[in-house]
Design an enzyme around this catalytic site. Sequence first.
Site, PDB file in Angstrom:
ATOM      1  N   ASP A 157       0.805  -1.239   0.000  1.00  0.00           N
ATOM      2  CA  ASP A 157       0.000   0.000   0.000  1.00  0.00           C
ATOM      3  C   ASP A 157       0.833   1.282   0.000  1.00  0.00           C
ATOM      4  OD1 ASP A 157      -1.900  -1.967   0.226  1.00  0.00           O
ATOM      5  OD2 ASP A 157      -2.815  -1.220   2.062  1.00  0.00           O
ATOM      6  N   HIS A 177     -10.577   0.451  -2.787  1.00  0.00           N
ATOM      7  CA  HIS A 177     -11.960   0.383  -2.316  1.00  0.00           C
ATOM      8  C   HIS A 177     -12.952   0.989  -3.301  1.00  0.00           C
ATOM      9  CE1 HIS A 177     -10.395  -0.835   1.521  1.00  0.00           C
ATOM     10  NE2 HIS A 177      -9.855   0.334   1.817  1.00  0.00           N
ATOM     11  N   HIS A 192     -11.056   6.608   1.544  1.00  0.00           N
ATOM     12  CA  HIS A 192      -9.657   6.576   1.095  1.00  0.00           C
ATOM     13  C   HIS A 192      -9.473   5.553  -0.009  1.00  0.00           C
ATOM     14  CE1 HIS A 192      -9.843   3.300   4.050  1.00  0.00           C
ATOM     15  NE2 HIS A 192      -8.835   2.744   3.405  1.00  0.00           N
ATOM     16  N   LYS A 236      -6.686  -5.100  -3.128  1.00  0.00           N
ATOM     17  CA  LYS A 236      -7.448  -5.708  -2.028  1.00  0.00           C
ATOM     18  C   LYS A 236      -8.406  -4.689  -1.435  1.00  0.00           C
ATOM     19  CE  LYS A 236      -3.808  -4.484   1.167  1.00  0.00           C
ATOM     20  NZ  LYS A 236      -4.589  -3.425   1.837  1.00  0.00           N
ATOM     21  N   CYS A 246      -1.955  -2.817   7.597  1.00  0.00           N
ATOM     22  CA  CYS A 246      -1.783  -3.728   6.461  1.00  0.00           C
ATOM     23  C   CYS A 246      -0.452  -4.460   6.461  1.00  0.00           C
ATOM     24  CB  CYS A 246      -2.025  -2.974   5.159  1.00  0.00           C
ATOM     25  SG  CYS A 246      -3.779  -2.501   5.030  1.00  0.00           S
TER      26      CYS A 246
HETATM   27  C1  VGL Z   1      -4.749   0.562   5.730  1.00  0.00           C
HETATM   28  C2  VGL Z   1      -6.326   1.515   7.067  1.00  0.00           C
HETATM   29  C3  VGL Z   1      -7.277   1.329   6.105  1.00  0.00           C
HETATM   30  C4  VGL Z   1      -3.317   0.169   5.538  1.00  0.00           C
HETATM   31  C5  VGL Z   1      -5.699   0.366   4.754  1.00  0.00           C
HETATM   32  O1  VGL Z   1      -2.852   0.107   4.379  1.00  0.00           O
HETATM   33  O2  VGL Z   1      -2.632  -0.072   6.551  1.00  0.00           O
HETATM   34  N1  VGL Z   1      -5.078   1.123   6.899  1.00  0.00           N
HETATM   35  N2  VGL Z   1      -6.963   0.763   4.946  1.00  0.00           N
HETATM   36 ZN    ZN Z   2      -8.406   0.731   3.364  1.00  0.00          ZN
END
Ligand code: VGL
Ligand code: ZN
Length: 250
Positions: free
Chosen positions: A47, A87, A120, A145, A190
Amino acid sequence: MNRRFFLKTASLCGMTAAAGLAARVAFGQSAPASIEPGADSVLLVVDTQNCFTSGGTLAVKDGEQIVPVINRIGKAFANVVLTQDWHPRGHVSFASSHPGKKPFDTVHLSYGTQVLWPDHCIQGTEDAGLRQDLDVPQAQLIIRKGYHKNVDSYSAFMEADRHTSTGLGVYLKAHGIRRVFVTGLATDFCVANSALDARAEGFDVYVIEDATRAVDLNGSLAEAWDAMRRAGVKRIQSSDLRLVSGPVKS
Ligand code: VGL
Ligand code: ZN
């Protein structure tokens, strides 16, 4: 919160010299730069997106500082896999999808407690794009994901319902991977969940701490490191890697 701190504490008794070194590394003490990624290793870059860095919708403090670290160590890995939090609008993890709730509140869903976030990483937006300065052109797979509207997925391996697989474990095994080096954002969500699931799938797992940054919500960072330690995830620094120059043989 969707964290799964259930794995047994590893015994530190009766260990070999190699295990002793691994334990020192795991506990963050200095050790020679002795960990050499090879053909059996993958660099997992979790991410590393605009949404999680300065100016993004869910910016992690200093998140962009990991990019030069990933670019540097990335050169020593023949195998690189990236992930993207991805998302749809109206996703179940967004506070805006739950009337009366605000970001960082929690709700109970069928699969457990869900932290609610600001909207987000919406599919196809600039915000959800990978950081432009990320420079690992040899990356061979991007796992997206969190695309099921009613299920979140912190982990690169398994969605939060705990039975929908992303297929990453099978993919890595099909490519002869045994060691997973985890970097990216965020350490306590994550990254940690991906590292725990990689262990659960039988990989040797290292988290490269200086190639991650955390959200740290209500003690979540300490809790995540504790769970990873108990699961046998090794906590290392990028300086612990012996980076062979030139392309890695595979
Ligand atoms: C994440 C919060 C929501 C991450 C993803 O990548 O850690 N944290 N979505
Ligand atoms: Zn997320």
